[in-house]
Design a protein around this motif. Sequence first.
Motif, PDB file in Angstrom:
ATOM      1  N   ARG A 190      36.693  45.482  42.364  1.00 54.31           N
ATOM      2  CA  ARG A 190      35.295  45.389  41.945  1.00 54.31           C
ATOM      3  C   ARG A 190      34.455  44.886  43.102  1.00 54.31           C
ATOM      4  NH1 ARG A 190      34.239  41.284  38.861  1.00 54.31           N
ATOM      5  NH2 ARG A 190      36.131  40.206  39.398  1.00 54.31           N
ATOM      6  N   PRO A 191      33.283  45.462  43.306  1.00 58.06           N
ATOM      7  CA  PRO A 191      32.409  44.963  44.378  1.00 58.06           C
ATOM      8  C   PRO A 191      32.018  43.496  44.187  1.00 58.06           C
ATOM      9  CG  PRO A 191      31.634  47.089  43.577  1.00 58.06           C
ATOM     10  CD  PRO A 191      32.745  46.648  42.661  1.00 58.06           C
ATOM     11  N   SER A 192      31.968  43.029  42.946  1.00 62.09           N
ATOM     12  CA  SER A 192      31.564  41.645  42.679  1.00 62.09           C
ATOM     13  C   SER A 192      32.734  40.671  42.650  1.00 62.09           C
ATOM     14  CB  SER A 192      30.815  41.580  41.343  1.00 62.09           C
ATOM     15  OG  SER A 192      31.687  41.957  40.293  1.00 62.09           O
ATOM     16  N   ALA A 193      33.966  41.162  42.888  1.00 64.74           N
ATOM     17  CA  ALA A 193      35.137  40.283  42.834  1.00 64.74           C
ATOM     18  C   ALA A 193      35.105  39.287  43.987  1.00 64.74           C
ATOM     19  CB  ALA A 193      36.408  41.108  42.895  1.00 64.74           C
ATOM     20  N   PRO A 194      35.561  38.056  43.733  1.00 63.46           N
ATOM     21  CA  PRO A 194      35.615  37.088  44.822  1.00 63.46           C
ATOM     22  C   PRO A 194      36.697  37.480  45.820  1.00 63.46           C
ATOM     23  CG  PRO A 194      36.662  36.191  42.865  1.00 63.46           C
ATOM     24  CD  PRO A 194      36.073  37.515  42.480  1.00 63.46           C
ATOM     25  N   GLY A 195      36.596  36.940  47.010  1.00 62.52           N
ATOM     26  CA  GLY A 195      37.639  37.154  47.988  1.00 62.52           C
ATOM     27  C   GLY A 195      37.165  37.900  49.223  1.00 62.52           C
ATOM     28  N   PRO A 196      38.121  38.141  50.124  1.00 59.21           N
ATOM     29  CA  PRO A 196      37.772  38.819  51.373  1.00 59.21           C
ATOM     30  C   PRO A 196      37.298  40.234  51.114  1.00 59.21           C
ATOM     31  CG  PRO A 196      40.132  38.300  51.292  1.00 59.21           C
ATOM     32  CD  PRO A 196      39.524  37.806  50.032  1.00 59.21           C
ATOM     33  N   THR A 253      29.676  38.268  32.892  1.00 58.77           N
ATOM     34  CA  THR A 253      29.469  39.593  33.489  1.00 58.77           C
ATOM     35  C   THR A 253      30.779  40.134  34.039  1.00 58.77           C
ATOM     36  OG1 THR A 253      27.168  39.093  34.021  1.00 58.77           O
ATOM     37  CG2 THR A 253      28.214  40.855  35.297  1.00 58.77           C
ATOM     38  N   ALA A 254      31.531  39.298  34.726  1.00 58.56           N
ATOM     39  CA  ALA A 254      32.817  39.731  35.277  1.00 58.56           C
ATOM     40  C   ALA A 254      33.791  40.128  34.165  1.00 58.56           C
ATOM     41  CB  ALA A 254      33.413  38.632  36.146  1.00 58.56           C
ATOM     42  N   LEU A 255      33.764  39.392  33.048  1.00 58.38           N
ATOM     43  CA  LEU A 255      34.617  39.763  31.908  1.00 58.38           C
ATOM     44  C   LEU A 255      34.306  41.182  31.447  1.00 58.38           C
ATOM     45  CD1 LEU A 255      34.540  36.496  29.775  1.00 58.38           C
ATOM     46  CD2 LEU A 255      36.554  37.513  30.821  1.00 58.38           C
ATOM     47  N   ASP A 256      33.027  41.492  31.344  1.00 58.91           N
ATOM     48  CA  ASP A 256      32.620  42.841  30.935  1.00 58.91           C
ATOM     49  C   ASP A 256      33.052  43.883  31.960  1.00 58.91           C
ATOM     50  OD1 ASP A 256      31.475  41.779  28.640  1.00 58.91           O
ATOM     51  OD2 ASP A 256      29.437  41.766  29.471  1.00 58.91           O
ATOM     52  N   GLU A 257      32.875  43.567  33.241  1.00 68.25           N
ATOM     53  CA  GLU A 257      33.254  44.515  34.303  1.00 68.25           C
ATOM     54  C   GLU A 257      34.751  44.796  34.294  1.00 68.25           C
ATOM     55  OE1 GLU A 257      29.864  43.157  37.583  1.00 68.25           O
ATOM     56  OE2 GLU A 257      31.974  42.709  37.955  1.00 68.25           O
ATOM     57  N   VAL A 258      35.553  43.750  34.173  1.00 65.23           N
ATOM     58  CA  VAL A 258      37.006  43.930  34.188  1.00 65.23           C
ATOM     59  C   VAL A 258      37.462  44.664  32.925  1.00 65.23           C
ATOM     60  CG1 VAL A 258      39.240  42.745  34.185  1.00 65.23           C
ATOM     61  CG2 VAL A 258      37.430  42.010  35.753  1.00 65.23           C
ATOM     62  N   ALA A 259      36.896  44.320  31.778  1.00 63.65           N
ATOM     63  CA  ALA A 259      37.250  45.012  30.535  1.00 63.65           C
ATOM     64  C   ALA A 259      36.942  46.504  30.648  1.00 63.65           C
ATOM     65  CB  ALA A 259      36.512  44.400  29.351  1.00 63.65           C
ATOM     66  N   GLU A 260      35.798  46.833  31.211  1.00 65.79           N
ATOM     67  CA  GLU A 260      35.428  48.238  31.390  1.00 65.79           C
ATOM     68  C   GLU A 260      36.377  48.933  32.366  1.00 65.79           C
ATOM     69  OE1 GLU A 260      33.476  51.842  30.971  1.00 65.79           O
ATOM     70  OE2 GLU A 260      33.386  50.049  29.730  1.00 65.79           O
ATOM     71  N   ALA A 261      36.710  48.267  33.454  1.00 69.67           N
ATOM     72  CA  ALA A 261      37.634  48.853  34.434  1.00 69.67           C
ATOM     73  C   ALA A 261      39.016  49.074  33.818  1.00 69.67           C
ATOM     74  CB  ALA A 261      37.727  47.964  35.670  1.00 69.67           C
ATOM     75  N   ILE A 262      39.459  48.143  32.974  1.00 71.87           N
ATOM     76  CA  ILE A 262      40.750  48.317  32.288  1.00 71.87           C
ATOM     77  C   ILE A 262      40.684  49.533  31.375  1.00 71.87           C
ATOM     78  CG2 ILE A 262      42.314  47.312  30.565  1.00 71.87           C
ATOM     79  CD1 ILE A 262      41.529  44.528  31.759  1.00 71.87           C
ATOM     80  N   SER A 263      39.607  49.644  30.604  1.00 73.67           N
ATOM     81  CA  SER A 263      39.495  50.773  29.666  1.00 73.67           C
ATOM     82  C   SER A 263      39.457  52.105  30.405  1.00 73.67           C
ATOM     83  CB  SER A 263      38.259  50.611  28.772  1.00 73.67           C
ATOM     84  OG  SER A 263      37.077  50.859  29.497  1.00 73.67           O
TER      85      SER A 263
END
Length: 169
Positions: free
Chosen positions: A161-167, A144-154
């Motif tokens: 991303r709201p679903s990204a890990p981290g603070p 799912t994250a791969l799809d989200e990042v690919a879409e954000a790049i395009s």
Amino acid sequence: MMSTPATPDPTMEAIGQAVFEGRTGDTASARQKLLNLWSEIGVTGDPLHRCSLAHYLADLYEDPAPALAWDVRALDAADAVTEQRVQEHHAGLHIAGFYPSLHLNLADNYRRLGSFDAATEHINAAKKHAPDLPQDAYGAVLRTALDEVAEAISQRNTTKRPSAPGPTT
């Protein structure tokens, strides 16, 4: 990448404890513990330790620039990890399964920094390694994250991303 070790490994246990601390909200303390461990391990230490630590430490930075630096270290260390070393840590792990996440993180950081060509290179590498992901909840999250990042790049989108890990901000 963390799981029950085949043999006790105090360094991996310390990394796991710091990661848990970071995920429960004390990112500053977790980051400091991992930085202290990094000093102990050293840049030529066990590649599995370096890969795991750098991978998780990157997630503790809100700013994509230091996160990128740690993600580069994680990928470099992964290239030095042997399958035998991964199996010593946990018989169910394979180094090939690390690469989708490592490249995904690099793609996401490059994207957030507006370096879309580099982001595209790493999202393509992550997709190439995606068949090595397990068919479980972890694999599904990464796909799912791969799809989200690919879409954000395009879309040339540099927001986190709201679903990204981290603070959280």
